[in-house]
Design a protein around this motif. Structure first.
Motif, PDB file in Angstrom:
ATOM      1  N   SER A   1      14.945  32.542  21.735  1.00 27.10           N
ATOM      2  CA  SER A   1      14.964  33.364  22.949  1.00 27.10           C
ATOM      3  C   SER A   1      13.541  33.812  23.286  1.00 27.10           C
ATOM      4  CB  SER A   1      15.857  34.592  22.755  1.00 27.10           C
ATOM      5  OG  SER A   1      15.296  35.472  21.792  1.00 27.10           O
ATOM      6  N   LYS A  26      11.299  36.145  26.731  1.00 25.24           N
ATOM      7  CA  LYS A  26      11.377  36.808  28.025  1.00 25.24           C
ATOM      8  C   LYS A  26      10.435  36.127  29.003  1.00 25.24           C
ATOM      9  CE  LYS A  26      13.053  41.475  27.145  1.00 25.24           C
ATOM     10  NZ  LYS A  26      12.790  42.932  27.238  1.00 25.24           N
ATOM     11  N   ASN A  39      11.071  39.386  33.220  1.00 22.17           N
ATOM     12  CA  ASN A  39      11.698  40.231  32.196  1.00 22.17           C
ATOM     13  C   ASN A  39      13.131  39.828  31.868  1.00 22.17           C
ATOM     14  OD1 ASN A  39      10.803  42.207  30.404  1.00 22.17           O
ATOM     15  ND2 ASN A  39      12.061  43.790  31.396  1.00 22.17           N
ATOM     16  N   TYR A  40      13.522  38.607  32.223  1.00 22.57           N
ATOM     17  CA  TYR A  40      14.848  38.105  31.862  1.00 22.57           C
ATOM     18  C   TYR A  40      14.770  37.392  30.515  1.00 22.57           C
ATOM     19  CZ  TYR A  40      16.494  38.913  36.659  1.00 22.57           C
ATOM     20  OH  TYR A  40      16.848  39.486  37.848  1.00 22.57           O
ATOM     21  N   LEU A  41      15.771  37.619  29.655  1.00 21.48           N
ATOM     22  CA  LEU A  41      15.860  36.901  28.381  1.00 21.48           C
ATOM     23  C   LEU A  41      16.318  35.473  28.633  1.00 21.48           C
ATOM     24  CD1 LEU A  41      17.452  39.339  25.750  1.00 21.48           C
ATOM     25  CD2 LEU A  41      15.294  38.104  25.507  1.00 21.48           C
ATOM     26  N   PRO A  81      17.517  42.520  35.364  1.00 16.21           N
ATOM     27  CA  PRO A  81      17.267  42.044  33.996  1.00 16.21           C
ATOM     28  C   PRO A  81      18.077  42.831  32.967  1.00 16.21           C
ATOM     29  CG  PRO A  81      15.194  42.257  35.188  1.00 16.21           C
ATOM     30  CD  PRO A  81      16.256  42.863  36.061  1.00 16.21           C
ATOM     31  N   GLU A  82      18.221  44.152  33.153  1.00 19.96           N
ATOM     32  CA  GLU A  82      18.941  44.974  32.183  1.00 19.96           C
ATOM     33  C   GLU A  82      20.399  44.521  32.063  1.00 19.96           C
ATOM     34  OE1 GLU A  82      15.371  46.805  33.474  1.00 19.96           O
ATOM     35  OE2 GLU A  82      17.118  46.219  34.709  1.00 19.96           O
ATOM     36  N   TYR A 102      21.734  41.538  32.944  1.00 18.43           N
ATOM     37  CA  TYR A 102      21.829  40.185  32.406  1.00 18.43           C
ATOM     38  C   TYR A 102      21.499  40.170  30.908  1.00 18.43           C
ATOM     39  CZ  TYR A 102      21.119  35.204  31.686  1.00 18.43           C
ATOM     40  OH  TYR A 102      21.210  33.912  31.204  1.00 18.43           O
ATOM     41  N   ASN A 103      20.404  40.859  30.527  1.00 22.65           N
ATOM     42  CA  ASN A 103      19.950  40.831  29.139  1.00 22.65           C
ATOM     43  C   ASN A 103      20.962  41.440  28.177  1.00 22.65           C
ATOM     44  OD1 ASN A 103      17.636  39.658  30.081  1.00 22.65           O
ATOM     45  ND2 ASN A 103      16.323  41.465  29.832  1.00 22.65           N
ATOM     46  N   ASN A 118      22.002  39.651  24.776  1.00 19.16           N
ATOM     47  CA  ASN A 118      21.894  40.350  23.482  1.00 19.16           C
ATOM     48  C   ASN A 118      23.231  40.375  22.747  1.00 19.16           C
ATOM     49  OD1 ASN A 118      19.129  41.056  23.314  1.00 19.16           O
ATOM     50  ND2 ASN A 118      19.424  42.714  24.794  1.00 19.16           N
TER      51      ASN A 118
END
Length: 454
Positions: free
Chosen positions: A284, A286, A290-292, A360-361, A363-364, A368
């Protein structure tokens, strides 16, 4: 074959003791195949402190058989066996003394579980039978009676065999057993093997292990070795004198033991430098927004993977299913090469991370969740799987993301008490191969019980 025994005596002066009770369990390395338990009339008085310790008194022994009446049965059940006892020097001396009184020269090879335990389970506060089995969570009944102590020794010896990762006990047994010195027919070897899950060891005439393998059906796999026509199979066929095995119940335990023991023992016909059992890994990173992102790539020892795969196609299948299960973006998982939106966004199956429509928050958090499920990095946990018997389970211990070893247990107390758990675990090496074996097995077996250690 082993004869695991315990003897209770009258006490008294050295070499003047008499046997009051004897218990012998004939053990083939996997299960008890015969047993003999009897009180014995010692034809002499029992010391008072012994009566208090064992509960056996002179009245109980009046009608018990005398030693000469049970001697033939003892000779028969211990024939071609290695005697195993806790403080074997004492039990063996007493037996030899009794036989000498009959004018019979009794000789057997012996193993002492005290000495074995000191070597294989170091650091115990006491190696007396009662305290040792208690610290290992081994249940014992009828303490200080021959049958109870001998059964506890059977369970202890079974654990010691598990912890003997160099296989010295088994190799010495093959070397000492006279029936294995003759070249047996392959069909005779196969006939004695079970159709169970475990690890098998092919020995030459010296008892040395020349090949180690794992199978869900040991009998069938050895038959394949003995009927194979390739060069390696023919070499094994010409050298084999005996095949021993270790039941595991769990395929995961068998895979881990096979990997560990090939590296440790380096058998002649296992490839000395085995090609890594995995070639690709999931990583993984970023991106600038800021997308994983997730990526299946060739395994690189310098990077820490989330999980590993035997080949690229296996990795691709995994990530394809992950996209569906976690509503991930095809573009950000490397499945869809585009500079705009992915195909799933066009058909409303993607929330738009590919074109920054989803934060991003948000989606990430799903990425995770995928990572958390498929990686045991930094986790403290015990993986519970099948055991060798109906009432037994296997335990695979992981601490702080590091594989520590394997063990077997019958009672929940043994895994819920961390000190007992670490005592029953056989330590094993943590490496990239063991990580791959465990992660691959967890992916294939979603219903495995996992206990988090707090």
């Amino acid at each position: 074959m082993y004869a695991i025994l315990d003897i209770e005596t009258t006490g008294g002066k050295y070499n003047e003791e008499g046997i009051t009770e004897i218990a012998i369990y004939k053990y083939d390395g996997h299960e008890v195949v015969d047993q003999f338990i009897s009180l014995v009339n010692p034809e002499r008085d029992i010391q008072p402190f012994v009566v208090n310790l064992t509960g056996i008194n002179n009245n109980m022994l009046k009608n018990a058989p005398k030693f000469y009446e049970v001697a033939k049965r003892i000779v028969e059940i211990t024939e071609d066996c290695i005697l195993v006892a806790h403080n074997a020097n004492f039990d063996y001396r007493i037996l030899c003394t009794e036989f000498r009184r009959l004018g019979y020269d009794y000789e057997r090879k012996s193993l002492c579980t005290v000495e074995l335990a000191k070597d294989l389970i170091p650091g115990q506060s006491s190696y007396s039978l009662g305290k040792l089995v208690r610290s290992l969570g081994i249940p014992v009944t009828d303490r200080h009676r021959a049958s109870g102590d001998a059964l506890a020794t059977v369970k202890l010896f079974k654990m010691l065999l598990d912890k003997d990762t160099d296989k010295r006990i088994i190799q010495n047994s093959v070397r000492l057993n006279p029936k294995h010195q003759l070249e047996p027919r392959h069909i005779d070897i196969i006939a004695e093997l079970p159709s169970i899950t475990g690890v098998y060891y092919i020995h030459n005439a010296n008892g040395d292990i020349i090949y180690i393998g794992k199978s869900n059906n040991i009998k069938k796999r050895i038959n394949q070795h003995f009927t194979g026509t390739n060069a390696k199979s023919k070499k094994i066929q010409s050298k084999v004198t005996a095949v021993t095995y270790e039941a595991t119940g769990s395929e995961l335990v068998a895979l881990l033991k096979e990997s560990e023991e090939i590296k440790r023992i380096k058998p002649l016909y296992n490839r000395a430098l085995r090609r890594s059992i995995f070639t690709h890994a999931l990583y993984s990173f970023k991106d600038d927004n800021n997308y994983l992102n997730l990526k299946i790539d060739v395994a690189d020892g310098r990077k820490k993977p989330i999980t590993t795969f035997s080949n690229r196609q296996s990795g691709k299948s995994f990530i394809t299913k992950a996209v569906e299960d976690y509503n991930l973006c095809q573009k950000l998982t490397g499945l869809y090469q585009t500079k705009s939106s992915c195909f799933n966004y066009d058909i409303k199956n993607c929330y738009g991370a590919c074109i920054e429509k989803e934060t991003p928050e948000s989606y990430n958090s799903r990425v995770n969740a995928l990572i958390e499920t498929n990686s045991y990095s930094n986790k403290d946990m015990v993986i519970i799987d099948k055991g060798r018997d109906v009432d037994e389970r296997s335990a695979i211990l992981i601490k702080n993301g590091v594989f520590k070893g394997i063990g077997f247990f019958n009672l929940n107390y043994q895994i819920n008490n961390i000190d007992v758990l670490e005592s029953i675990i056989t330590p094993m090496q943590n490496n990239r191969d063991t990580q791959h074996i465990i992660q691959s097995y967890l992916r294939r077996n979603k219903r495995l019980k996992i206990i988090k250690i707090t």
